[in-house]
Each structure stands twice: as structure tokens, then as C-alpha cells.
Design a protein around this motif. Structure first.
Motif, PDB file in Angstrom:
ATOM      1  N   GLY A   1     113.675  10.994  43.029  1.00 27.49           N
ATOM      2  CA  GLY A   1     114.123  11.151  44.490  1.00 27.49           C
ATOM      3  C   GLY A   1     114.519   9.584  44.970  1.00 27.49           C
ATOM      4  O   GLY A   1     115.317   9.789  45.987  1.00 27.49           O
TER       5      GLY A   1
ATOM      6  N   GLN B   1     120.972  16.460  50.550  1.00 26.21           N
ATOM      7  CA  GLN B   1     121.133  16.873  49.420  1.00 26.21           C
ATOM      8  C   GLN B   1     120.512  16.101  48.588  1.00 26.21           C
ATOM      9  O   GLN B   1     119.756  16.703  47.874  1.00 26.21           O
ATOM     10  CB  GLN B   1     122.638  17.595  48.906  1.00 26.21           C
ATOM     11  CG  GLN B   1     123.313  18.241  49.984  1.00 26.21           C
ATOM     12  CD  GLN B   1     122.649  19.775  50.010  1.00 26.21           C
ATOM     13  OE1 GLN B   1     122.026  20.260  49.179  1.00 26.21           O
ATOM     14  NE2 GLN B   1     123.163  20.514  51.133  1.00 26.21           N
ATOM     15  N   ARG B   2     120.612  14.889  48.653  1.00 23.55           N
ATOM     16  CA  ARG B   2     120.438  13.944  47.881  1.00 23.55           C
ATOM     17  C   ARG B   2     120.030  12.825  48.623  1.00 23.55           C
ATOM     18  O   ARG B   2     120.596  12.362  49.378  1.00 23.55           O
ATOM     19  CB  ARG B   2     121.185  13.479  46.752  1.00 23.55           C
ATOM     20  CG  ARG B   2     121.372  14.620  45.633  1.00 23.55           C
ATOM     21  CD  ARG B   2     122.818  13.929  44.918  1.00 23.55           C
ATOM     22  NE  ARG B   2     122.418  12.816  44.360  1.00 23.55           N
ATOM     23  CZ  ARG B   2     122.004  12.607  42.785  1.00 23.55           C
ATOM     24  NH1 ARG B   2     121.670  13.631  42.209  1.00 23.55           N
ATOM     25  NH2 ARG B   2     121.753  11.337  42.298  1.00 23.55           N
ATOM     26  N   MET B   3     118.913  11.953  48.362  1.00 22.43           N
ATOM     27  CA  MET B   3     118.460  10.800  49.042  1.00 22.43           C
ATOM     28  C   MET B   3     119.511   9.622  48.756  1.00 22.43           C
ATOM     29  O   MET B   3     119.550   8.710  49.554  1.00 22.43           O
ATOM     30  CB  MET B   3     116.954  10.158  48.402  1.00 22.43           C
ATOM     31  CG  MET B   3     115.917  11.340  49.045  1.00 22.43           C
ATOM     32  SD  MET B   3     115.725  11.241  50.905  1.00 22.43           S
ATOM     33  CE  MET B   3     114.574  12.591  50.949  1.00 22.43           C
TER      34      MET B   3
ATOM     35  N   ALA C   1     114.971   9.953  54.278  1.00 25.16           N
ATOM     36  CA  ALA C   1     116.308  10.009  54.195  1.00 25.16           C
ATOM     37  C   ALA C   1     117.137   9.281  55.250  1.00 25.16           C
ATOM     38  O   ALA C   1     118.284   8.622  54.573  1.00 25.16           O
ATOM     39  CB  ALA C   1     116.630  11.639  54.489  1.00 25.16           C
TER      40      ALA C   1
ATOM     41  N   SER D   1     114.669  16.186  47.904  1.00 25.03           N
ATOM     42  CA  SER D   1     115.371  16.138  49.092  1.00 25.03           C
ATOM     43  C   SER D   1     114.888  16.848  50.329  1.00 25.03           C
ATOM     44  O   SER D   1     114.122  17.768  50.124  1.00 25.03           O
ATOM     45  CB  SER D   1     116.870  16.541  48.570  1.00 25.03           C
ATOM     46  OG  SER D   1     116.695  17.937  48.255  1.00 25.03           O
TER      47      SER D   1
END
Ligand code: NAD
Length: 376
Positions: A192, A367-369, A342, A119
């Protein structure tokens, strides 16, 4: 010349490419088998002094193949007495951030395999652990380092090609279902994402290296056929600060594999067709009518003879470390490429165009893909 000490963590498939590249450094030119060539991993530029892996059999085989003396089950111990100048992180992506942070905090510079982190949040934390005089964080994006890309970059900078108008950046690769049986592949928590972060990232990094900052992306992503958590293809249109626009495709469903980049400048089309690495012959330039002489002369005058690959990137990384400057690909450059990744995921999930400023720490896609994870 200072010989730099190198440790490799993760001794699987890509680690062998690294060890071979370090053994055969020379000056990075095609056919040059410079360096000492001794199987102990020593050369005049760098020596692999240690390796680590949680799989003892794989570690033993790797150390024996490359004559590496210090073999460990993890980073513990390896960084304690005299951290190496450079630690090369070749573990699955979910391990990258924690391992890179440990190394940077112990004083070792890090060369991390792509994707550098899961991320933007992780990658920013890694970048924050750098210090102005080192240690530094560099990411493996080996396609920046072939002579073709460097020649094109020089021509863009000189203005001989005119403005970039349109680009095509297609990663059309094939990975069967068995490939995704590896426990870390095709999962948000461990890889990811899918081909956007795992495969097309190579070509997208080269696109960003050549065209610079992007300003907006619109994308869609699908899971057409592979059994996994993530997308198995994505499509995007990207606008750059220069005004250029690009079509980007990232696929692992394409039996006739090709990595295709095309740049239409005012005065020429430049194309690159390859699969996993290119040579000079894989590039083609077509001048616009009226610009044949100047474009052809500039292309002919440029750098030649360096295939893209880990060896070419090592030549640049080790030269920077010896010169006490930040090695390429720098954390700032890797952040820009990861931000494009992202942006593709955020736009695909939200169905809206996304700009870099939409991807700050408040965004779930920072924070997260997969953002909140709700849509996937
Ligand atoms: N630049 C490129 O062209 C390229 C090509 C292939 C893979 N990669 C990248 O390289 C990385 C590794 O991929 P691979 O194909 O070599 O994977 P791999 O599964 O073949 O090897 C990974 C190794 O890491 C070890 N490992 C796992 N967790 C560990 C931990 N916590 N500590 C120590 N060792 C650990 C495993 O036992 C294994 O030996 C990935 O990030 C991948 O995306 C880059």
C-alpha cells in the motif's frame, strides 16, 4: 465468563506476538502472567482454536508451538461450521481486505493487523460489512492501549492541560535493503506504500487518538536510497480541528531509531520517546510555569503499569466482544488514520494541501495510495 474462540490467519512474525499475547492475557498489566498459560492457547478469556497459512511448514511449526488443533491452508473450511468469534488477520496487507470481508460475511468479528487495508476504498468496504450488533472490524494500533496514552487522553479530556497547540510525531526507524527483499514490501499493490502506511502509521494513529480530527495536510515524500517502488521517507505538516498543528516524519532511513511524540499544551509539554513499544518510564511531562502543582498532581493520579502492546489491546478487544460492543480500534477510527495517510500521499504527489473532503470516492487517492500511479 464466556470463552471466545479465536482463529489466526497468517502465521509469520507478528502472529507469534498475537499468540503469545492471547496466552498471557491477565488484565494486561506489566508482569501479570494471567490466563491459563497452557500451551494449547486456552485461557479464561479466549482460545486459539484454528490457524491458517499458505506456507505449510510455517503453519505446522506454529500450530505445534501453540498446540492449535485445526490447521488449514486458507480460510476455506475454517469459517464453514461455526465461524470463530474472532479471526485475527496477520497476513501481508494486500490480503487483508479479501480475508476480512470473508470473515465478516461469515459472521466472525475481525482484528486486522495494520495497515488494515491498501486503500480507503478497501477499508470502507470492510467497514460496510460490519453489522450494528456484530460482527465488527477492529484494527491493531497497539500504542493506544498503554497506560501512558490513556493517562494523557484522560488529562486532555479533563481540560487540565489546556488547549493543544503544537505536536511532533516522528517515526525515525531503520530498515535495510534486505528488509525490502520480502516480495510484498515496498510495493503499492501489496503493502500500500512505504513507511507512511507501514511504519509511521502507528505514531500517526496515536497522534489522531490524542488530538482528534485533522483538517489539512501538506506533505512531501521521497525515495532517497532504498530500491523499491514507494517512498522511503515522508514529511508532513498537519492541522487539527482544534487548531493544533503537528510536524510528522516517517522514515526507514534513520540508523538511530526513535519513535518521538511531543505535545505542547497551554499548561505542559508531554513527551514520549521509545522505539517499538513504550512503558510508563518513556513518558515525560514538563509543566508550564505557574501550573506545576495541578499538572503534576493530575499526572501522578493517572493510570499506570500497562506497557503498550498487543496484550493490552487484546484485553480491550475481548472485553468489548464479551460486552457485545464494537471493539477498539473501531473502523471509524481506523478510517480517520488511513485518511491522514492518504492525505500525505495525495499532498506529496500533487504539491498542494489536502483536506479530508478532497479524499472522497472520486479521488484517485481513495482507490490507491499512489493515486493514478503516474507520479511514482
Ligand atoms: N502491529 C505491529 O507492530 C506489527 C509489526 C509487524 C508487522 N505487522 C503487520 O502484520 C502483518 C504481517 O506481517 P509479518 O511481519 O508477520 O509478515 P510475515 O511475512 O512474517 O508473515 C505473513 C504470513 O502470512 C502468510 N500468508 C501470506 N499470504 C497469505 C494468504 N493469502 N493466506 C494465508 N496466509 C498467507 C505467509 O505465508 C506468512 O507466514 C502486516 O500487515 C504487517 O504490517 C504489524
Amino acid at each position: 465468563m464466556t470463552q471466545l474462540s479465536v482463529a489466526i490467519i497468517g502465521t509469520g512474525t507478528i502472529a507469534r506476538i498475537h499468540a503469545d499475547a492471547l496466552l498471557n492475557l491477565g488484565d494486561g498489566r506489566s508482569g501479570d502472567r494471567g490466563g491459563s498459560g497452557d500451551r494449547g492457547g486456552s485461557g479464561d478469556r479466549a482460545k486459539v482454536v484454528a490457524a491458517a497459512d499458505i506456507d505449510p511448514d510455517r503453519l505446522r511449526e506454529f500450530c505445534s508451538r501453540y498446540g492449535i488443533a485445526e490447521c488449514r491452508g486458507g480460510l476455506a473450511g475454517l469459517l464453514d461450521d461455526g465461524p470463530p468469534d474472532l479471526v485475527v488477520v496477520c497476513t501481508p496487507p494486500g490480503a487483508h481486505a479479501g480475508q476480512a470481508l470473508s470473515c465478516l460475511r461469515a459472521g466472525s468479528s475481525v482484528l486486522v493487523e495494520k495497515p488494515p487495508a491498501l486503500s480507503l476504498a478497501e477499508l470502507q468496504e470492510m467497514a460496510d460489512a460490519e453489522r450494528p450488533g456484530g460482527p465488527w472490524l477492529a484494527t491493531v494500533f497497539q500504542h493506544r492501549f498503554g497506560s501512558g496514552a490513556r493517562r494523557l487522553r484522560t488529562m486532555i479530556d479533563s481540560g487540565v492541560l489546556g488547549r493543544p497547540l503544537l505536536a511532533v510525531c516522528h517515526t525515525l526507524w531503520f530498515r535495510d535493503q534486505a528488509y525490502f527483499d520480502a516480495p510484498w514490501r515496498g510495493r503499492w499493490d501489496t503493502e500500500g506504500g512505504g513507511p507512511t502506511i507501514g511504519h509511521g502509521i502507528h505514531q500517526m494513529d496515536l497522534l489522531a487518538y490524542l488530538l482528534g480530527d485533522w483538517t489539512e495536510v501538506s506533505a512531501l515524500a521521497r525515495r532517497q536510497t532504498r530500491q523499491m517502488e514507494t517512498e522511503d521517507l515522508s514529511l508532513a505538516s498537519v492541522t487539527f480541528a482544534s487548531g493544533a498543528v503537528a510536524s510528522v516524519v516517517n522514515s526507514v532511513l534513520s540508523p538511530r531509531e526513535e519513535s518521538y511524540l511531543r505535545f505542547d499544551f497551554e499548561r505542559a509539554t508531554v513527551e514520549l520517546r521509545h522505539r517499538y513499544g513504550y512503558r510508563d518510564e518513556d513518558w515525560q511531562i514538563t509543566p508550564a510555569p505557574g501550573h506545576e502543582a495541578v499538572v503534576t498532581a493530575a499526572w501522578a493520579a493517572g493510570e499506570r503499569g500497562v506497557p503498550s502492546g498487543h496484550r493490552a489491546q487484546y484485553a480491550a478487544v475481548l472485553a468489548s466482544l464479551r460486552g457485545r460492543t464494537a471493539p477498539p480500534v473501531t473502523s471509524a477510527d481506523a478510517l480517520r488514520t488511513m485518511q491522514l495517510v492518504a492525505g500525505i500521499y495525495a499532498s506529496a504527489a500533487g504539491g498542494q494541501p489536502v483536506r479530508p473532503e478532497d479524499l472522497g470516492p472520486d479521488s484517485p487517492f481513495y482507490q490507491r495510495m499512489d493515486g493514478s500511479g503516474a507520479r511514482w
